[in-house]
Structure formats: structure tokens, C-alpha cells
Write a protein that holds these residues in place. Structure first.
Motif, mmCIF file in Angstrom:
data_model
loop_
_atom_site.group_PDB
_atom_site.id
_atom_site.type_symbol
_atom_site.label_atom_id
_atom_site.label_comp_id
_atom_site.label_asym_id
_atom_site.label_seq_id
_atom_site.Cartn_x
_atom_site.Cartn_y
_atom_site.Cartn_z
ATOM 1 N N GLY A 1 58.226 31.611 -22.404
ATOM 2 C CA GLY A 1 59.555 31.468 -22.984
ATOM 3 C C GLY A 1 59.512 30.885 -24.391
ATOM 4 N N LEU A 2 58.598 29.958 -24.606
ATOM 5 C CA LEU A 2 58.458 29.350 -25.928
ATOM 6 C C LEU A 2 57.837 30.341 -26.912
ATOM 7 C CD1 LEU A 2 59.015 26.788 -27.491
ATOM 8 C CD2 LEU A 2 56.782 25.933 -26.788
ATOM 9 N N SER A 3 56.917 31.126 -26.425
ATOM 10 C CA SER A 3 56.322 32.178 -27.250
ATOM 11 C C SER A 3 57.385 33.189 -27.669
ATOM 12 C CB SER A 3 55.195 32.859 -26.468
ATOM 13 O OG SER A 3 54.596 33.855 -27.234
ATOM 14 N N SER A 4 58.247 33.577 -26.737
ATOM 15 C CA SER A 4 59.339 34.514 -27.037
ATOM 16 C C SER A 4 60.322 33.923 -28.036
ATOM 17 C CB SER A 4 60.090 34.884 -25.763
ATOM 18 O OG SER A 4 59.264 35.592 -24.890
ATOM 19 N N LEU A 5 60.623 32.646 -27.881
ATOM 20 C CA LEU A 5 61.541 31.986 -28.798
ATOM 21 C C LEU A 5 60.949 31.931 -30.208
ATOM 22 C CD1 LEU A 5 64.302 30.608 -28.833
ATOM 23 C CD2 LEU A 5 63.144 28.458 -28.281
ATOM 24 N N ALA A 6 59.656 31.639 -30.302
ATOM 25 C CA ALA A 6 58.991 31.612 -31.607
ATOM 26 C C ALA A 6 59.041 32.994 -32.255
ATOM 27 C CB ALA A 6 57.553 31.140 -31.454
ATOM 28 N N ALA A 7 58.855 34.038 -31.465
ATOM 29 C CA ALA A 7 58.934 35.407 -31.994
ATOM 30 C C ALA A 7 60.357 35.714 -32.449
ATOM 31 C CB ALA A 7 58.473 36.410 -30.946
ATOM 32 N N LEU A 8 61.345 35.275 -31.688
ATOM 33 C CA LEU A 8 62.739 35.490 -32.047
ATOM 34 C C LEU A 8 63.057 34.851 -33.395
ATOM 35 C CD1 LEU A 8 65.621 36.453 -31.186
ATOM 36 C CD2 LEU A 8 65.905 34.170 -30.196
ATOM 37 N N TYR A 9 62.538 33.648 -33.620
ATOM 38 C CA TYR A 9 62.759 32.938 -34.883
ATOM 39 C C TYR A 9 61.799 33.400 -35.979
ATOM 40 C CZ TYR A 9 65.693 29.558 -32.368
ATOM 41 O OH TYR A 9 66.673 28.949 -31.627
ATOM 42 N N ASP A 10 60.907 34.337 -35.648
ATOM 43 C CA ASP A 10 59.933 34.897 -36.585
ATOM 44 C C ASP A 10 58.976 33.830 -37.136
ATOM 45 O OD1 ASP A 10 58.744 37.065 -37.847
ATOM 46 O OD2 ASP A 10 59.964 36.838 -39.664
ATOM 47 N N ILE A 11 58.594 32.890 -36.256
ATOM 48 C CA ILE A 11 57.612 31.885 -36.652
ATOM 49 C C ILE A 11 56.374 31.942 -35.767
ATOM 50 C CG2 ILE A 11 59.323 30.322 -37.661
ATOM 51 C CD1 ILE A 11 58.949 28.567 -35.113
ATOM 52 N N ASP A 12 56.294 32.955 -34.913
ATOM 53 C CA ASP A 12 55.159 33.054 -33.996
ATOM 54 C C ASP A 12 53.826 33.129 -34.736
ATOM 55 O OD1 ASP A 12 56.329 35.551 -34.738
ATOM 56 O OD2 ASP A 12 55.169 36.570 -33.198
ATOM 57 N N THR A 13 53.792 33.722 -35.920
ATOM 58 C CA THR A 13 52.541 33.829 -36.668
ATOM 59 C C THR A 13 52.123 32.488 -37.278
ATOM 60 O OG1 THR A 13 53.705 34.540 -38.659
ATOM 61 C CG2 THR A 13 52.893 36.270 -37.186
ATOM 62 N N LEU A 14 53.014 31.512 -37.293
ATOM 63 C CA LEU A 14 52.685 30.184 -37.818
ATOM 64 C C LEU A 14 51.998 29.309 -36.767
ATOM 65 C CD1 LEU A 14 56.003 29.301 -39.682
ATOM 66 C CD2 LEU A 14 53.908 30.282 -40.650
ATOM 67 N N LEU A 15 52.071 29.729 -35.511
ATOM 68 C CA LEU A 15 51.539 28.901 -34.425
ATOM 69 C C LEU A 15 50.042 29.145 -34.253
ATOM 70 C CD1 LEU A 15 54.415 29.296 -31.818
ATOM 71 C CD2 LEU A 15 54.172 27.594 -33.656
ATOM 72 N N PRO A 16 49.243 28.095 -34.403
ATOM 73 C CA PRO A 16 47.790 28.234 -34.283
ATOM 74 C C PRO A 16 47.349 28.232 -32.819
ATOM 75 C CG PRO A 16 48.339 25.980 -34.823
ATOM 76 C CD PRO A 16 49.634 26.736 -34.781
ATOM 77 N N LEU A 17 47.427 29.375 -32.199
ATOM 78 C CA LEU A 17 47.109 29.503 -30.772
ATOM 79 C C LEU A 17 45.600 29.523 -30.543
ATOM 80 C CD1 LEU A 17 49.703 32.242 -29.791
ATOM 81 C CD2 LEU A 17 49.943 29.752 -29.615
ATOM 82 N N GLU A 18 45.186 28.894 -29.460
ATOM 83 C CA GLU A 18 43.788 28.928 -29.047
ATOM 84 C C GLU A 18 43.457 30.355 -28.625
ATOM 85 O OE1 GLU A 18 41.489 25.755 -26.580
ATOM 86 O OE2 GLU A 18 42.542 27.062 -25.179
ATOM 87 N N PRO A 19 42.320 30.872 -29.061
ATOM 88 C CA PRO A 19 41.946 32.236 -28.646
ATOM 89 C C PRO A 19 41.825 32.346 -27.131
ATOM 90 C CG PRO A 19 40.453 31.387 -30.337
ATOM 91 C CD PRO A 19 41.320 30.250 -29.904
ATOM 92 N N ALA A 20 42.230 33.497 -26.597
ATOM 93 C CA ALA A 20 42.111 33.735 -25.161
ATOM 94 C C ALA A 20 40.648 33.722 -24.762
ATOM 95 C CB ALA A 20 42.756 35.058 -24.797
ATOM 96 N N ALA A 21 40.394 33.130 -23.604
ATOM 97 C CA ALA A 21 38.993 33.014 -23.135
ATOM 98 C C ALA A 21 38.464 34.347 -22.636
ATOM 99 C CB ALA A 21 38.902 31.983 -22.035
#
Length: 96
Positions: A76-96
Motif C-alpha cells: 500500500g505504501l509502495s502504491s501511494l509513493a507511485a501515486l505521488y510520483d515519488i516511488d523512484t526517490l525511494l532507495p529500496l533494497e534489491p530483491a534477494a
């Protein structure tokens, strides 16, 4: 590459308008101290206040010369970040 191990900050419970203030200072303190992994796996509910926290912690870390990595971002937080167009600013840990 630095030998400094990142601290892990794992907020528990909802990160919403009602609860976000409680996590603000601890996240800032850790972001100032060194590299940080914010593990959100135990956050069952989050709203725009959680995004504001994350952006604040990112700014605090950057000002201190440190990095933050996000782990376990709730969908839900990932979707909200995408909605606000800031998802690319989030430094996500690479998937294992």
C-alpha cells in the motif's frame, strides 16, 4: 566500499497520521549516526505520513553524508509513493 555496517531501524505497528510522530526522532537520530536500513516489514498500515517520515529521514541522512535503504515496503505504501510520483526517490533494497 565502506566497512561500516548499517544499523537497522524496524518500526512496529501502523505508520499513520496518528502514530508517525513517535517514530520521527528515532529515525532522524539513526539517520544522522550512519548508514541505515529501515525495515518496514512490521508496519501493517501506512499513509502519507509514513512517506513524509521516509523523506525526512532521507534528507537527514543525506545532510549527514549517510545512506538509507528501505526494506519490506508495504504494498500500500509502495502504491501511494507511485501515486505521488515519488516511488523512484525511494532507495529500496534489491530483491534477494
Amino acid at each position: 566500499m565502506s566497512d561500516v555496517r548499517a544499523a537497522v531501524f524496524a518500526p512496529q505497528g501502523p505508520l499513520t497520521m496518528q502514530s508517525a510522530a513517535a517514530a520521527l526522532e528515532e529515525g532522524r537520530r539513526l539517520a544522522k549516526a550512519g548508514p541505515l536500513v529501515v525495515d518496514l516489514a512490521a508496519v501493517p498500515a501506512a499513509d502519507s505520513a509514513a512517506l513524509a517520515l521516509i523523506l525526512d529521514w532521507l534528507r537527514t541522512a543525506r545532510e549527514a553524508g549517510h545512506r538509507i535503504t528501505l526494506r519490506g515496503l508495504p504494498p500500500g505504501l509502495s502504491s501511494l509513493a507511485a501515486l505521488y510520483d515519488i516511488d523512484t526517490l525511494l532507495p529500496l533494497e534489491p530483491a534477494a
